[in-house]
Design a protein around this motif. Structure first.
Motif: not given
Length: 204
Positions: A27-30, A45-47, A91-93
């Motif tokens: 997800l971060f890569y996306q 954040e949502h995912r 999510h928090l980070l």
């Protein structure tokens, strides 16, 4: 169901960790490559938050599945709990580092926005569970460890409420998540037989 349980006994716990962690870097890569749309930070954040809720629901489902369906997933519950906290932390980070960024604004948002207050409260309840999710803590805390684990119940409700309050306008998906959480908690309540008191009276 016995055959399924026998198969599950052969599945190593580390496999759950590996499979559960795969979405995090993907997800971060996306997000970095434009795969999450025009607002990648909000989408990321949502995912992460949604994955955390899904894993939390999986944790809550372990006992009811064993009780009502005979499916034994107890060996994976700690791994699911650790993964839940991992995605809550991510999510928090994302919110802290990529979204808000300013320390003064972070504290102001926590105090002024109810959905953030509720979400932060849920995170704080999960924190001692994550810190005690090891064999040493289980041995040292003894029976208190089980009592500590019950913090997951209010944390789950707060997580569901956070999602509902965060949604813009009326959205059915957050309500479904909260309803599933409440239903799983309701299934944990002890079942009572309404005729038991009458049998006790007759025997007396």
């Amino acid at each position: 169901m016995q055959t399924v349980n026998q198969i599950l006994r052969r599945v190593p716990v580390w496999a759950v960790y590996v499979l559960g962690l795969i979405p995090a870097p993907w997800l971060f890569y996306q997000g970095l490559t434009g795969g999450l749309g025009i607002d990648p930070i909000e989408a990321l954040e949502h995912r992460y938050g949604e994955l955390a809720l899904q894993l939390l629901i999986a944790v809550l489902a372990v006992s009811p599945l064993r009780r009502f369906a005979g499916l034994n997933l107890l060996k994976f519950r700690r791994a699911l709990g650790v993964l839940t906290f991992t995605y809550v932390s991510l999510h928090l980070l994302v919110w802290l580092v990529l979204d808000v960024q300013l320390p003064s604004q972070i504290w102001a948002d926590i105090l002024k926005r109810p959905y953030i207050t509720v979400g932060m409260a849920g995170f704080l309840l999960l924190l001692p569970l994550a810190l005690s999710s090891n064999d040493l803590s289980v041995r040292r805390l003894g029976s208190r460890w089980r009592a500590l684990q019950r913090l997951v119940y209010p944390a789950a409700i707060l997580g569901g409420l956070h999602y509902v309050m965060l949604a813009k306008g009326f959205q059915i998906e957050p309500l479904i998540y909260l309803s599933v959480i409440l239903a799983l908690l309701a299934l944990r309540l002890p079942l009572s037989n309404p005729f038991s008191r009458f049998r006790q009276a007759d025997s007396a």
